[in-house]
Design a protein around this motif. Sequence first.
Motif, mmCIF file in Angstrom:
data_model
loop_
_atom_site.group_PDB
_atom_site.id
_atom_site.type_symbol
_atom_site.label_atom_id
_atom_site.label_comp_id
_atom_site.label_asym_id
_atom_site.label_seq_id
_atom_site.Cartn_x
_atom_site.Cartn_y
_atom_site.Cartn_z
ATOM 1 N N VAL A 59 0.852 -1.262 -0.124
ATOM 2 C CA VAL A 59 -0.077 0.052 0.048
ATOM 3 C C VAL A 59 0.991 1.246 -0.021
ATOM 4 C CG1 VAL A 59 -1.818 1.339 1.298
ATOM 5 C CG2 VAL A 59 -1.867 -1.216 0.988
ATOM 6 N N VAL A 60 0.486 2.091 -0.877
ATOM 7 C CA VAL A 60 1.360 3.246 -1.055
ATOM 8 C C VAL A 60 0.468 4.510 -0.940
ATOM 9 C CG1 VAL A 60 2.758 5.041 -2.514
ATOM 10 C CG2 VAL A 60 3.123 2.360 -2.805
ATOM 11 N N ALA A 61 0.591 5.142 0.539
ATOM 12 C CA ALA A 61 -0.100 6.143 0.912
ATOM 13 C C ALA A 61 0.456 7.620 0.851
ATOM 14 C CB ALA A 61 -0.996 5.837 2.104
ATOM 15 N N LYS A 62 0.007 8.550 0.390
ATOM 16 C CA LYS A 62 0.516 10.019 0.466
ATOM 17 C C LYS A 62 -0.510 10.892 1.228
ATOM 18 C CE LYS A 62 3.346 13.326 -2.202
ATOM 19 N NZ LYS A 62 3.880 13.473 -3.426
ATOM 20 N N GLY A 63 0.084 11.799 2.227
ATOM 21 C CA GLY A 63 -0.885 12.499 3.069
ATOM 22 C C GLY A 63 0.321 13.458 3.970
ATOM 23 N N LYS A 64 -0.279 13.531 5.304
ATOM 24 C CA LYS A 64 0.457 14.172 6.174
ATOM 25 C C LYS A 64 0.598 13.517 7.629
ATOM 26 C CE LYS A 64 -0.175 19.100 4.088
ATOM 27 N NZ LYS A 64 -0.723 20.136 4.248
ATOM 28 N N LEU A 65 1.719 13.547 7.897
ATOM 29 C CA LEU A 65 1.834 13.180 9.344
ATOM 30 C C LEU A 65 2.327 14.245 10.367
ATOM 31 C CD1 LEU A 65 3.653 9.794 10.444
ATOM 32 C CD2 LEU A 65 3.808 11.592 11.921
ATOM 33 N N ASP A 66 1.320 14.650 11.347
ATOM 34 C CA ASP A 66 1.610 15.755 12.052
ATOM 35 C C ASP A 66 1.849 17.021 11.161
ATOM 36 O OD1 ASP A 66 1.828 16.854 14.906
ATOM 37 O OD2 ASP A 66 3.831 16.705 14.750
ATOM 38 N N GLY A 67 1.220 17.169 10.199
ATOM 39 C CA GLY A 67 1.018 18.146 9.257
ATOM 40 C C GLY A 67 2.189 18.378 8.306
ATOM 41 N N ARG A 68 3.066 17.232 8.429
ATOM 42 C CA ARG A 68 4.263 17.303 7.346
ATOM 43 C C ARG A 68 4.043 16.214 6.199
ATOM 44 N NH1 ARG A 68 9.235 18.776 10.289
ATOM 45 N NH2 ARG A 68 8.705 19.391 12.316
ATOM 46 N N PRO A 69 4.247 16.790 5.062
ATOM 47 C CA PRO A 69 4.077 15.837 3.706
ATOM 48 C C PRO A 69 4.733 14.653 4.014
ATOM 49 C CG PRO A 69 4.583 18.123 3.183
ATOM 50 C CD PRO A 69 4.793 17.764 4.415
ATOM 51 N N THR A 70 4.078 13.316 3.822
ATOM 52 C CA THR A 70 4.712 12.111 4.074
ATOM 53 C C THR A 70 4.177 11.023 3.495
ATOM 54 O OG1 THR A 70 4.816 12.569 6.567
ATOM 55 C CG2 THR A 70 4.721 10.408 5.901
ATOM 56 N N VAL A 71 4.866 9.973 3.083
ATOM 57 C CA VAL A 71 4.483 8.910 2.334
ATOM 58 C C VAL A 71 4.852 7.925 3.102
ATOM 59 C CG1 VAL A 71 6.712 8.706 1.124
ATOM 60 C CG2 VAL A 71 4.788 7.670 0.202
ATOM 61 N N VAL A 72 3.771 7.020 3.223
ATOM 62 C CA VAL A 72 3.469 5.566 3.924
ATOM 63 C C VAL A 72 3.569 4.488 3.308
ATOM 64 C CG1 VAL A 72 2.427 4.467 5.679
ATOM 65 C CG2 VAL A 72 2.546 6.786 5.872
ATOM 66 N N LEU A 73 4.589 3.659 3.208
ATOM 67 C CA LEU A 73 4.847 2.271 2.400
ATOM 68 C C LEU A 73 4.336 1.294 3.326
ATOM 69 C CD1 LEU A 73 7.824 3.815 0.591
ATOM 70 C CD2 LEU A 73 5.484 3.967 -0.300
ATOM 71 N N ALA A 74 3.251 0.719 3.029
ATOM 72 C CA ALA A 74 3.045 -0.349 4.126
ATOM 73 C C ALA A 74 2.889 -1.757 3.277
ATOM 74 C CB ALA A 74 1.747 -0.121 4.784
ATOM 75 N N ILE A 75 3.606 -2.943 4.053
ATOM 76 C CA ILE A 75 3.687 -4.128 3.295
ATOM 77 C C ILE A 75 2.605 -4.951 4.065
ATOM 78 C CG2 ILE A 75 4.941 -6.169 2.768
ATOM 79 C CD1 ILE A 75 7.570 -4.031 2.975
ATOM 80 N N GLU A 76 1.718 -5.640 3.159
ATOM 81 C CA GLU A 76 0.775 -6.655 3.758
ATOM 82 C C GLU A 76 1.215 -7.914 3.896
ATOM 83 O OE1 GLU A 76 -1.653 -7.889 5.564
ATOM 84 O OE2 GLU A 76 -2.869 -6.286 4.584
ATOM 85 N N GLY A 77 1.548 -8.460 5.409
ATOM 86 C CA GLY A 77 2.086 -9.589 5.887
ATOM 87 C C GLY A 77 1.271 -10.837 5.569
ATOM 88 N N ALA A 78 -0.033 -10.305 5.354
ATOM 89 C CA ALA A 78 -1.048 -11.585 5.247
ATOM 90 C C ALA A 78 -1.169 -12.128 3.618
ATOM 91 C CB ALA A 78 -2.296 -11.196 5.510
ATOM 92 N N PHE A 79 -0.439 -11.382 2.680
ATOM 93 C CA PHE A 79 -0.289 -11.755 1.401
ATOM 94 C C PHE A 79 1.280 -12.374 1.212
ATOM 95 C CE2 PHE A 79 0.612 -10.646 -3.064
ATOM 96 C CZ PHE A 79 -0.260 -11.747 -3.866
ATOM 97 N N ALA A 95 7.705 5.285 -5.183
ATOM 98 C CA ALA A 95 7.345 6.183 -3.973
ATOM 99 C C ALA A 95 8.482 6.949 -3.668
ATOM 100 C CB ALA A 95 6.317 5.354 -3.294
ATOM 101 N N LEU A 96 9.633 6.182 -3.145
ATOM 102 C CA LEU A 96 10.684 6.858 -2.495
ATOM 103 C C LEU A 96 11.457 7.761 -3.452
ATOM 104 C CD1 LEU A 96 11.769 3.689 -0.492
ATOM 105 C CD2 LEU A 96 10.965 5.706 0.461
ATOM 106 N N GLU A 97 11.600 7.224 -4.595
ATOM 107 C CA GLU A 97 12.187 8.207 -5.715
ATOM 108 C C GLU A 97 11.445 9.293 -5.879
ATOM 109 O OE1 GLU A 97 12.233 5.544 -8.864
ATOM 110 O OE2 GLU A 97 13.986 4.267 -7.906
ATOM 111 N N LEU A 98 10.116 9.117 -5.887
ATOM 112 C CA LEU A 98 9.183 10.637 -6.045
ATOM 113 C C LEU A 98 9.327 11.533 -4.796
ATOM 114 C CD1 LEU A 98 5.805 9.236 -7.561
ATOM 115 C CD2 LEU A 98 7.617 10.418 -8.964
#
Length: 282
Positions: A59-79, A95-98
């Motif tokens: 899952v690649v999610a872009k948003g803000k964490l504590d008001g700061r631009p952040t990208v979260v990359l979450a790996i699904e261990g169940a798959f 996503a990291l390169e962007l």
Amino acid sequence: MSIEQFLKRDSFIERGARSRAAALLDAGTMRELAGPFERLHSPWLAMQKLVTQADDGVVVAKGKLDGRPTVVLAIEGAFQGGSMGEIGGAKIAGALELAARDNRRGIPTQAVIVFETGGVRLQEANLGLAAIAEIQSAIVDLRRYRPVIGVSAGTVGCYGGMSIAAGLCSYLVMTREARLGLNGPQVIEQEAGSAEFDARQRALIWGLTGGEQRHASGLVDALVADDTAEIKAVLARLFVQGLPACHRSGRVGEYLARLARVDTASQPAPAEVRAIYAQGDA
């Protein structure tokens, strides 16, 4: 923690990858990129008649964490045990390169990688290995500008080449339930025998590779409870702290000196490992 507190807690471990990403970002800011509706299935799993997943378990999610631009990359261990293949690896690396490109353009974007992975996806072999190498390279690039923080909560742990990626992060956060190691217990037992490492001994496994041990050994920066709010708060604090004076990958000599003190003639006890790492490179 009382029974009442335990029952009321918001478990991060029990969340899936998409729920974890949403929980870490500020409410209403999450935007998923390359999501399941893009139908980014692994072509290699299908060729082997294995069930695929529309987001390839990342899952690649872009948003803000504590008001700061952040990208979260979450790996699904169940798959597929959170294993890294061509598609999922490309999503993380891209996503990291962007995010690095954003920083070069004046947008201070930071990154969180939620590790829940056994490493390379064996069904994709060299393509998976190449993807992990690209992830590692992208982490090193982005951390020149903003911290890249790794989180390992539990269930699967973080193993294989992705454990190296975790080690390249600016900071690493773990729960006691999580595990971190280059090779998993079953792999060590299979290759070296149960006399070397008995994969049935849970106390031994967590004693050497669990979150509490890794934190006590200085390989993890924060040991947290399985609580979503606490994990997010720790991430916010570390991001405010900024880049470390020296990333772990710049301390190779120090770690080699510590490893040289390990007596490989017998299985070291967790307390012995802690003592060796506490000595530093003196």
